[in-house]
Design a protein around this motif. Structure first.
Motif, PDB file in Angstrom:
ATOM      1  N   ASP A 116     -16.072  47.045  14.261  1.00  0.00           N
ATOM      2  CA  ASP A 116     -17.253  46.209  14.012  1.00  0.00           C
ATOM      3  C   ASP A 116     -18.323  46.968  13.242  1.00  0.00           C
ATOM      4  OD1 ASP A 116     -17.748  47.788  16.263  1.00  0.00           O
ATOM      5  OD2 ASP A 116     -18.731  46.217  17.409  1.00  0.00           O
ATOM      6  N   ASN A 131     -10.427  44.325   6.282  1.00  0.00           N
ATOM      7  CA  ASN A 131      -9.211  43.525   6.286  1.00  0.00           C
ATOM      8  C   ASN A 131      -8.045  44.243   5.649  1.00  0.00           C
ATOM      9  OD1 ASN A 131      -8.868  41.118   7.559  1.00  0.00           O
ATOM     10  ND2 ASN A 131     -10.228  40.033   6.177  1.00  0.00           N
ATOM     11  N   PRO A 163      -2.804  42.170  11.211  1.00  0.00           N
ATOM     12  CA  PRO A 163      -3.085  41.324  12.378  1.00  0.00           C
ATOM     13  C   PRO A 163      -1.820  40.810  13.066  1.00  0.00           C
ATOM     14  CG  PRO A 163      -4.192  40.514  10.382  1.00  0.00           C
ATOM     15  CD  PRO A 163      -3.225  41.571   9.959  1.00  0.00           C
ATOM     16  N   ASP A 164      -0.744  40.643  12.326  1.00  0.00           N
ATOM     17  CA  ASP A 164       0.445  40.011  12.912  1.00  0.00           C
ATOM     18  C   ASP A 164       1.365  41.046  13.543  1.00  0.00           C
ATOM     19  OD1 ASP A 164       2.213  37.497  13.035  1.00  0.00           O
ATOM     20  OD2 ASP A 164       3.527  39.002  12.140  1.00  0.00           O
ATOM     21  N   SER A 189       4.791  41.615  11.756  1.00  0.00           N
ATOM     22  CA  SER A 189       4.655  42.359  10.501  1.00  0.00           C
ATOM     23  C   SER A 189       4.430  43.827  10.788  1.00  0.00           C
ATOM     24  CB  SER A 189       3.474  41.849   9.693  1.00  0.00           C
ATOM     25  OG  SER A 189       3.487  40.490   9.623  1.00  0.00           O
ATOM     26  N   ASN A 235       6.759  46.622   9.249  1.00  0.00           N
ATOM     27  CA  ASN A 235       6.187  47.678   8.417  1.00  0.00           C
ATOM     28  C   ASN A 235       6.548  49.055   8.945  1.00  0.00           C
ATOM     29  OD1 ASN A 235       4.388  46.854   6.083  1.00  0.00           O
ATOM     30  ND2 ASN A 235       3.797  45.391   7.647  1.00  0.00           N
ATOM     31  N   ARG A 259       6.488  51.902   6.030  1.00  0.00           N
ATOM     32  CA  ARG A 259       5.168  51.811   5.418  1.00  0.00           C
ATOM     33  C   ARG A 259       4.088  52.211   6.419  1.00  0.00           C
ATOM     34  NH1 ARG A 259       1.900  47.264   4.726  1.00  0.00           N
ATOM     35  NH2 ARG A 259       0.175  47.954   3.418  1.00  0.00           N
ATOM     36  N   ARG A 268     -19.600  39.309  11.305  1.00  0.00           N
ATOM     37  CA  ARG A 268     -18.538  40.152  11.836  1.00  0.00           C
ATOM     38  C   ARG A 268     -18.487  41.508  11.151  1.00  0.00           C
ATOM     39  NH1 ARG A 268     -15.425  43.428  12.675  1.00  0.00           N
ATOM     40  NH2 ARG A 268     -13.298  43.356  13.451  1.00  0.00           N
ATOM     41  N   TYR A 269     -18.609  41.508   9.811  1.00  0.00           N
ATOM     42  CA  TYR A 269     -18.394  42.753   9.080  1.00  0.00           C
ATOM     43  C   TYR A 269     -19.698  43.446   8.700  1.00  0.00           C
ATOM     44  CZ  TYR A 269     -13.606  41.172   8.679  1.00  0.00           C
ATOM     45  OH  TYR A 269     -12.338  40.752   8.960  1.00  0.00           O
ATOM     46  N   LEU A 297     -17.325  40.492   0.171  1.00  0.00           N
ATOM     47  CA  LEU A 297     -16.063  40.298   0.895  1.00  0.00           C
ATOM     48  C   LEU A 297     -15.165  39.305   0.175  1.00  0.00           C
ATOM     49  CD1 LEU A 297     -17.403  40.186   4.552  1.00  0.00           C
ATOM     50  CD2 LEU A 297     -15.738  41.808   3.669  1.00  0.00           C
ATOM     51  N   GLN A 338     -13.648  40.618  -2.978  1.00  0.00           N
ATOM     52  CA  GLN A 338     -12.498  41.502  -2.811  1.00  0.00           C
ATOM     53  C   GLN A 338     -11.215  40.723  -2.537  1.00  0.00           C
ATOM     54  OE1 GLN A 338     -13.532  44.187   0.319  1.00  0.00           O
ATOM     55  NE2 GLN A 338     -14.848  45.440  -0.969  1.00  0.00           N
ATOM     56  N   GLY A 392       4.977  45.099   2.717  1.00  0.00           N
ATOM     57  CA  GLY A 392       3.670  44.456   2.706  1.00  0.00           C
ATOM     58  C   GLY A 392       2.694  45.285   1.932  1.00  0.00           C
ATOM     59  N   GLY A 393       1.420  44.910   2.055  1.00  0.00           N
ATOM     60  CA  GLY A 393       0.379  45.636   1.363  1.00  0.00           C
ATOM     61  C   GLY A 393       0.299  45.236  -0.089  1.00  0.00           C
ATOM     62  N   ARG A 394      -0.453  46.017  -0.864  1.00  0.00           N
ATOM     63  CA  ARG A 394      -0.641  45.637  -2.253  1.00  0.00           C
ATOM     64  C   ARG A 394      -0.490  46.841  -3.156  1.00  0.00           C
ATOM     65  NH1 ARG A 394      -6.807  43.817  -2.262  1.00  0.00           N
ATOM     66  NH2 ARG A 394      -6.284  43.471  -4.424  1.00  0.00           N
ATOM     67  N   GLN A 430      -0.756  36.844   6.533  1.00  0.00           N
ATOM     68  CA  GLN A 430      -0.569  37.470   7.845  1.00  0.00           C
ATOM     69  C   GLN A 430       0.729  38.253   7.882  1.00  0.00           C
ATOM     70  OE1 GLN A 430      -1.837  37.089  11.218  1.00  0.00           O
ATOM     71  NE2 GLN A 430      -3.800  36.282  10.619  1.00  0.00           N
ATOM     72  N   VAL A 431       1.794  37.599   7.438  1.00  0.00           N
ATOM     73  CA  VAL A 431       3.104  38.227   7.523  1.00  0.00           C
ATOM     74  C   VAL A 431       3.173  39.489   6.669  1.00  0.00           C
ATOM     75  CG1 VAL A 431       5.535  37.939   6.928  1.00  0.00           C
ATOM     76  CG2 VAL A 431       4.331  36.135   8.156  1.00  0.00           C
ATOM     77  N   PHE A 432       2.568  39.438   5.477  1.00  0.00           N
ATOM     78  CA  PHE A 432       2.692  40.578   4.573  1.00  0.00           C
ATOM     79  C   PHE A 432       1.474  41.502   4.616  1.00  0.00           C
ATOM     80  CE2 PHE A 432       5.687  37.527   2.899  1.00  0.00           C
ATOM     81  CZ  PHE A 432       6.791  38.325   2.684  1.00  0.00           C
ATOM     82  N   PRO A 481      -4.770  41.405   2.350  1.00  0.00           N
ATOM     83  CA  PRO A 481      -6.161  41.092   2.664  1.00  0.00           C
ATOM     84  C   PRO A 481      -6.718  40.003   1.759  1.00  0.00           C
ATOM     85  CG  PRO A 481      -6.038  43.140   1.428  1.00  0.00           C
ATOM     86  CD  PRO A 481      -4.629  42.670   1.611  1.00  0.00           C
ATOM     87  N   GLN A 518      -6.771  35.287   5.290  1.00  0.00           N
ATOM     88  CA  GLN A 518      -7.019  36.162   6.449  1.00  0.00           C
ATOM     89  C   GLN A 518      -8.500  36.260   6.733  1.00  0.00           C
ATOM     90  OE1 GLN A 518      -5.502  39.773   7.516  1.00  0.00           O
ATOM     91  NE2 GLN A 518      -3.538  39.583   6.498  1.00  0.00           N
ATOM     92  N   LEU A 519      -9.278  36.353   5.672  1.00  0.00           N
ATOM     93  CA  LEU A 519     -10.724  36.477   5.833  1.00  0.00           C
ATOM     94  C   LEU A 519     -11.278  35.220   6.499  1.00  0.00           C
ATOM     95  CD1 LEU A 519     -12.665  38.703   5.021  1.00  0.00           C
ATOM     96  CD2 LEU A 519     -13.188  37.425   2.961  1.00  0.00           C
ATOM     97  N   ALA A 568     -10.288  35.164  10.203  1.00  0.00           N
ATOM     98  CA  ALA A 568     -11.140  36.075  10.968  1.00  0.00           C
ATOM     99  C   ALA A 568     -12.524  35.456  11.133  1.00  0.00           C
ATOM    100  CB  ALA A 568     -11.244  37.424  10.258  1.00  0.00           C
ATOM    101  N   ARG A 591     -16.525  32.897  14.644  1.00  0.00           N
ATOM    102  CA  ARG A 591     -17.635  31.965  14.432  1.00  0.00           C
ATOM    103  C   ARG A 591     -18.652  32.558  13.459  1.00  0.00           C
ATOM    104  NH1 ARG A 591     -14.174  30.108  17.115  1.00  0.00           N
ATOM    105  NH2 ARG A 591     -14.331  29.122  19.167  1.00  0.00           N
TER     106      ARG A 591
END
Lengths: 491, 306
Positions: free
Chosen positions: A36, A185, A213-214, A217, A221, A226, B82-83, B90, B93, B165-167, B251-253, B256, B260-261, B264, B269
């Protein structure tokens, strides 16, 4: 021609692979959510404490055994009255290069206990005054407080330079790692700090916390290489990693108390016979097997065996599984047709599984249970805040000191969403802070006994913390609090 | 043209307003409170009150909405609860990632669907066409997250051909794009097939054939181009859906992206964040609609009346 195309495709692929950032000397850890805030006076999320443990240090810090040891204080002493601590500081340097001074300590702790500044100031309200000495800091307490040292080991009491600004995003501490990048994120990149006071340099130059989050995954990973480490694996995914040649699974108690919270003020749960009947009808072994794959420890009261010093091991016989007696008690209380709603928090698969199993066990003694799965925000508002519920399942996170865990059952405690009220219990918890040594231990053992006998809630298990990592990684340390100790890991 | 643009802009602004109001109302109606969510089960009443004040949650809801609206009108998106970061930062990105994936997915779905659809339409009895039709059915039936996980399991874990996953690098996009493209290609193939098949029964195709035009020209210029409108509309809708969220695949991969944002944001809220994302998505979809209208007008001579 075809050959040339083939070769060029391969070249392009090779180029792509070489262009992706190198992974050598970096440890990749998967976590489900972002921190946070790294401002010690503002942070409350467990996800932050887990990472901040590597960045910040307090005067003292937690050990894997659940004790505290000197961190920025080399040693300390306590006077006869039990109210004056003197902490002797080490020579240490912050990540920004500035040396640690007594004024940094006074500033950080004064801010941490100021209700105008710090969100968790209440945890340090026993402090009367903090004074800077030469190379030491004197902390005067209002009264003796058995849990004080443990509070100093928490993230809200860490030390940062007095001149530091914007700690929320740019933490400056003395820990073995400093924060280099944070992409919300996505990931946090920590870099090893070469001038740590201990003189030790961590094995991994970089530690990358990846936000995934999952659950599934995360595991995939890890298997694909990874990610190197998952500190907290969801139990339901354990079978996916068991038997994998390249991975190791390390389990230890989480120091978390999973319980069925009963609203003690709401009829018919205000009747001890009804609460007791509900407890007797629960087969905890079955829940452990069904919800946690047989891993974890069965609990009988509000403290986990992960705190061996204070844990009361003699309470197994207070509410043993006895459906016959449960029926009899319900009849006696005139509640043969008992019917209620069991609220389950949607984001915790473990609690949902336990809730479903216990609901079946209750149905077997003639109780009608209506299951309601709610999203976390709703749970916090309805169950925790408004206390508008009958029965629910939740896990209460462990702390280093029993007081922090057991105080929430005091009748006037703001976190007492069970509405549990017992004068003797209140007295014991208050007395526990003044006591020391064996006397203090006996007080908390007695308090656990009251929680079990009065059925404040139905205590189920301390689920295992399953840490999964690549076989090469050594040095993993389990803590009874929510941290990842990256500096102790190596290959 | 000027009048057309003026009309479009007004409906554009009105739609955006309604969207923001509805989003706000939904977040108000949902139980739960950002301060409480941040504090969890350890929060004290003092900490709660302080945090509410800091997040300005102690002000009346209507006031907060109006403040947000005016600030947004002036280009200030606010700060995520939250962030603790700027919402614009945000979203900035996350957006490129979601856009890239969405466009690549629908693009590759179209690239696969057009030849496949025409082939099935032209040779319906053929075994190849039957096989393709079968694959299309399966492609439509499979749930996306499952396909994604299977693809990772097979191509990333077992054979280590592609990242899980990832980028990191362009290769990381292959699996998510494939996961999104497969079911969409299936739907589009059916669309192409239906459009082409119907066009093939039309008089102008018979005329074209009677003129002695080569079958290739008949097929592509006369039959397919007339059937393409339905395909474009469906592809447009698919793209809009993906802009609104590739949540499952993200989510699976572990990508960001915007989905997902948004997720979250809703769970926490986080009103400024959710509002910001919803507005961006709404504007994107409105733009897409507009481009779609324009494209149809360009392609269909009958619509070029203005």
């Amino acid at each position: 021609m075809r050959k040339i195309i083939g070769i060029s495709i391969n070249l392009v692929l090779a180029l792509l692979i070489f262009c992706s950032p190198g992974l050598a000397q970096a440890l990749h850890i998967a976590v489900p959510t972002d921190p946070d805030s790294f401002d010690p006076s503002q942070t409350v999320a467990a996800a932050t404490g887990e990472i901040a443990f590597n960045i910040y240090e307090g005067l003292v810090k937690a050990t894997p055994e659940g004790k505290v040891e000197g961190a920025l204080a080399a040693h300390w002493d306590l006077d006869q009255s039990g109210t004056v601590y003197t902490f002797y500081l080490r020579e240490a340097v912050f990540h920004d290069g500035s040396p640690l001074t007594v004024f940094d300590v006074v500033n950080a702790l004064d801010r941490a206990r100021d209700p105008e500044i710090a969100v968790r100031a209440g945890e340090l309200e026993v402090i009367e005054e903090i004074t800077a000495l030469d190379g030491a800091v004197r902390i005067q307490l209002k009264e003796p407080h058995g849990a004080f040292l443990y509070a100093l080991a928490e993230v809200f009491a860490v030390i940062y330079p007095a001149q530091a600004r914007d700690l929320a995003r740019n933490p400056v501490g003395t820990g073995p790692y400093s924060l280099r990048e944070w992409h919300p994120n996505q990931q946090l990149v920590l870099e090893s700090f070469q001038e740590h006071w201990s003189g030790r340099k961590p094995y991994y130059q970089q530690v990358v916390f990846q936000i995934i989050p999952d659950e599934n995954s995360m595991v995939l990973n890890l298997k694909a290489g990874r990610v190197d480490l998952i500190p907290r694996l969801e139990i339901s995914t354990l079978h996916q990693v068991e038997g994998d040649q390249n991975l190791q699974v390390l389990a230890a108690p989480m120091n978390l108390v999973q319980l069925f919270a009963l609203n003690n003020k709401r009829a018919p749960f205000d009747d001890l016979r009804v609460r007791k009947a509900l407890a007797l009808a629960v087969n905890k072994e079955e829940v452990l097997l069904g919800a946690a794959w047989g891993q974890g420890q069965i609990l009988h009261s509000g403290l986990s065996p992960a705190m061996p010093q204070f844990y009361n091991p003699d309470l197994g016989s207070v509410n043993p599984y006895d459906p016959q007696k449960a029926r009899a008690l319900l009849r006696e209380a005139g509640q043969e047709n008992l019917k209620f709603t069991l609220v389950l928090p949607a984001n915790y698969p473990l609690h949902i599984a336990a809730g479903e199993l216990v609901a079946e066990q209750w149905k077997a003694v003639g109780i009608k249970v209506n299951l309601e799965i709610v999203e976390w925000g709703t749970w916090l508002e309805k169950v925790y805040n408004q206390r508008d519920y009958e029965v629910s399942v939740i896990g209460l996170a462990g702390r280093l000191d029993p007081h922090a865990i057991l105080a929430r059952y005091q009748s006037d405690n703001s976190r007492n969403f069970f509405n549990f009220a017992n004068a003797e219990y209140d007295r014991l918890i208050a007395a526990g802070l003044q006591a020391a040594g064996e006397e203090r231990i006996q007080i908390y053992k007695k308090a656990q006994q009251i929680l079990a006998e009065e059925v404040a809630g139905i205590f189920i298990m301390d689920p295992p913390q399953l840490s999964v990592m690549s076989k090469e990684i050594k040095g993993w340390k389990h803590y009874p609090v929510y941290v990842v100790d990256a500096a102790s890991l190596y290959e | 043209m000027g009048r057309y643009l003026g009309q479009k802009s007004i409906s554009f602004i009105l739609t955006a307003l309604v969207v923001s109001l509805v989003t706000f109302l939904i977040l108000q109606v949902l139980p739960g409170d950002p301060a409480r969510l941040i504090l969890g089960t350890e929060g004290s009443p003092q900490a709660y009150a302080r945090l509410r004040e800091e997040l300005r949650l102690d002000q009346p809801a209507g006031e907060r909405y109006l403040q947000w609206l005016f600030a947004f009108g002036y280009g200030r998106w606010g700060t995520s609860l939250r962030y603790g970061l700027g919402v614009r930062e945000l979203v900035g990105q996350a957006l490129p990632l979601t856009l890239t994936i969405a466009v690549l997915a629908v693009g590759s779905a179209l690239a696969a669907a057009i030849p496949a659809g025409i082939y099935i339409a032209v040779r319906p009895g053929n075994w190849g066409a039957k096989g393709l039709s079968f694959l299309v059915q399966i492609g439509m039936a499979l749930p996306q997250f499952w396909v994604g996980i299977l693809l990772i399991q097979f191509l990333a874990v077992r054979h280590r051909l592609l990242p899980a996953g990832g980028r990191e690098g362009p290769l990381a996009f292959v699996l998510p794009v494939l996961t999104l493209a497969l079911p969409r290609a299936a739907v589009l193939t059916r669309q192409v097939r239906a459009g082409t098949k119907e066009a093939l029964t039309q008089d102008y195709v018979r005329t074209a054939r009677a003129k002695g035009l080569p079958e290739r020209v008949v097929l592509f210029k006369h039959a397919f181009l007339n059937g393409v409108f339905g395909v474009l509309t469906v592809a447009g809708i698919q793209l809009a859906q993906l802009f609104a969220g590739t949540i499952v695949v993200e989510q699976v991969f572990g990508l960001p992206g915007l989905g997902q944002l948004l997720l979250a944001g809703v769970f926490q809220r986080d009103l400024p964040l959710v509002q910001g994302i919803v507005m961006v998505v709404a504007v994107l979809i409105l733009l897409l609609n507009w481009i779609h209208d324009l494209l149809l007008a360009l392609l269909d001579p009958r619509l070029r009346y203005d």
